[in-house]
Design a protein around this motif. Structure first.
Motif, PDB file in Angstrom:
ATOM      1  N   VAL A  59       0.835  -1.208   0.000  1.00 19.24           N
ATOM      2  CA  VAL A  59       0.000   0.000   0.000  1.00 19.24           C
ATOM      3  C   VAL A  59       0.869   1.256   0.000  1.00 19.24           C
ATOM      4  O   VAL A  59       0.616   2.210  -0.752  1.00 19.24           O
ATOM      5  N   ALA A  60       1.891   1.273   0.842  1.00 16.99           N
ATOM      6  CA  ALA A  60       2.772   2.444   0.899  1.00 16.99           C
ATOM      7  C   ALA A  60       3.456   2.682  -0.445  1.00 16.99           C
ATOM      8  O   ALA A  60       3.568   3.832  -0.917  1.00 16.99           O
ATOM      9  N   MET A  61       3.889   1.596  -1.074  1.00 18.71           N
ATOM     10  CA  MET A  61       4.587   1.708  -2.354  1.00 18.71           C
ATOM     11  C   MET A  61       3.660   2.261  -3.442  1.00 18.71           C
ATOM     12  O   MET A  61       4.020   3.174  -4.205  1.00 18.71           O
ATOM     13  N   LEU A  62       2.431   1.757  -3.501  1.00 20.98           N
ATOM     14  CA  LEU A  62       1.500   2.202  -4.544  1.00 20.98           C
ATOM     15  C   LEU A  62       0.991   3.622  -4.281  1.00 20.98           C
ATOM     16  O   LEU A  62       0.805   4.403  -5.211  1.00 20.98           O
ATOM     17  N   VAL A  63       0.771   3.952  -3.004  1.00 20.99           N
ATOM     18  CA  VAL A  63       0.342   5.322  -2.678  1.00 20.99           C
ATOM     19  C   VAL A  63       1.440   6.312  -3.041  1.00 20.99           C
ATOM     20  O   VAL A  63       1.162   7.414  -3.559  1.00 20.99           O
ATOM     21  N   TRP A  64       2.689   5.945  -2.788  1.00 23.93           N
ATOM     22  CA  TRP A  64       3.794   6.821  -3.160  1.00 23.93           C
ATOM     23  C   TRP A  64       3.838   7.027  -4.673  1.00 23.93           C
ATOM     24  O   TRP A  64       4.040   8.151  -5.168  1.00 23.93           O
ATOM     25  N   GLY A  65       3.614   5.957  -5.432  1.00 25.18           N
ATOM     26  CA  GLY A  65       3.583   6.076  -6.884  1.00 25.18           C
ATOM     27  C   GLY A  65       2.453   6.984  -7.355  1.00 25.18           C
ATOM     28  O   GLY A  65       2.631   7.815  -8.257  1.00 25.18           O
ATOM     29  N   MET A  66       1.256   6.851  -6.748  1.00 29.83           N
ATOM     30  CA  MET A  66       0.129   7.703  -7.129  1.00 29.83           C
ATOM     31  C   MET A  66       0.407   9.170  -6.785  1.00 29.83           C
ATOM     32  O   MET A  66       0.028  10.084  -7.522  1.00 29.83           O
ATOM     33  N   TYR A  67       1.084   9.387  -5.656  1.00 36.94           N
ATOM     34  CA  TYR A  67       1.445  10.762  -5.282  1.00 36.94           C
ATOM     35  C   TYR A  67       2.404  11.364  -6.306  1.00 36.94           C
ATOM     36  O   TYR A  67       2.245  12.520  -6.726  1.00 36.94           O
TER      37      TYR A  67
END
Length: 389
Positions: free
Chosen positions: A144-152
């Motif tokens: 989740v942290a990895m994908l949220v960072w990518g979306m940001y």
């Protein structure tokens, strides 16, 4: 404004971009794999080579993550079930894919990555012996942290692209407005230059031509014609200075000499008659003193151009000028004269048709129209202007 595509807002990858991203991915794999690699070498050596080869394959695949974002992200996530050394490549591919911000596809890739994190401890040696739910929770949080960072990152890149695009479009629109303003000002100066000079120069040309072809003039008649040419030349020079003053002013015509209006039409006709033209002038305008200044000036210029054209192209004919209208009907202008035929000697004064072009522009700016037509042997210049421009 249209939504930018990921190909637009994601910056192009240079060799420096590839270098630091690949170095970071290798660092992640270098942290996670050594402990597992030791166990693989000792307990399941074939799995060690499989893990290493799959890791190399994944690092090759991430170089194509911009070309095939979803396939590369999905494949590296699935291969994470059999290879810990591919963790860095999988993370890079997933973050890169998340910048595209397609939520449904991002969730699917995240589930595949989470599945790989849970499956590997079941099929290969692992230095950790934690319960499956701890492995699941850690994998879920990391994914989740990895994908949220990518979306940001994707949102930030899109915002920067949008701001840059707006600035570029605003600059382009500003340049376009400046260019249009310059073109309009040049057209306005050209119209004024033609309107104030063509009429007087055509008079000068006609009288100069008379001096060249008339051999029966007395000395007094020649002197009078020469004085008239001198007078008209001075008037043309004064008008030229007035128009050139536009180039040194803030764009408005200098007011040292009043601009012609509808009230000056009779004087214009009288001047044409004194120069030898035959003009029949009919004025049928109700409440003429109340005519707006711009409409009166445009009416004056249309009649002036009609008389100038008749003098240049059909000298000696009778010109019919009719101006009629009211506040309710607008102003109707008609200038008619017999068109030049093979037996009619026109003036040698050159004409490029710029006067009619300028008048047409002037009439449109006032909300009206101007038409030039030939019906049989008659040429007519017909215009209509609204009373209130």
């Amino acid at each position: 404004m249209h939504e930018p595509t990921p190909e637009q807002y994601n910056p192009p990858l240079t060799w420096r971009s590839h270098a630091w991203r690949t170095t970071l991915a290798l660092a992640v794999s270098a942290v996670l794999w050594p402990a597992t690699a030791k166990l693989q070498w000792e307990q399941a050596r074939p799995l060690f080579w499989v893990d290493l080869l799959v890791g190399v394959l994944c690092f090759v695949l991430v170089f194509f993550r911009r070309r095939w974002p979803l396939p590369v992200a999905a494949v590296t996530a699935v291969l994470g079930a059999v290879s810990v050394s591919s963790a860095g490549a999988g993370m890079l591919a997933s973050v890169s894919f998340a910048t595209r911000r397609h939520v449904a596809q991002i969730i699917a890739v995240g589930l595949l990555g989470l599945l790989g994190a849970v499956v590997y401890p079941m099929i290969g040696p692992s230095p950790d012996h934690d319960p499956w739910w701890i492995t699941f929770a850690f994998g879920l949080a990391f994914t989740v942290a990895m994908l949220v960072w990518g979306m940001y990152l994707g949102s930030r890149r899109e915002l920067l692209w949008t701001l840059r695009d707006r600035a570029e479009r605003a600059e382009a629109e500003q340049e376009l407005r400046v260019a249009q303003g310059r073109a309009n000002e040049r057209a306005r100066i050209a119209r004024e230059m033609h309107d104030v000079l063509a009429h007087r120069i055509s008079l000068i040309t006609m009288h100069a031509g008379a001096l060249a072809y008339r051999t029966d003039l007395s000395a007094d008649e020649m002197r009078g014609t020469a004085e008239l040419i001198q007078t008209k030349s001075h008037e043309a020079l004064a008008d030229l200075r007035q128009v050139l003053g536009v180039l040194r002013s803030d764009g408005e015509l200098p007011q040292d000499r009043p601009q012609p209006t509808f009230c000056d039409l009779r004087e214009l006709v009288h001047e044409a008659e004194e120069s030898g033209m035959h003009v029949q002038y009919v004025e049928e305008v109700r409440d003429a003193p109340a005519m707006p200044e711009q409409v009166g000036r445009t009416t004056y210029r249309i009649v002036q151009e009609g008389l100038t054209n008749a003098r240049k192209h059909a000298p000696g004919v009778t010109v019919l000028v009719r101006v009629a209208g009211s506040a309710e009907e607008g102003v109707d202008i008609s200038i008619r004269n017999p068109a030049r035929t093979a037996g009619t000697n026109g003036s040698a004064t050159p004409g490029a048709g710029l006067g009619l072009v300028g008048l047409n522009e002037r009439a449109k700016l006032a909300g009206g129209r101007l038409d030039a037509s030939r019906d049989g042997g008659t040429f007519e210049l017909h215009g209509w202007l609204p009373w209130t421009p």
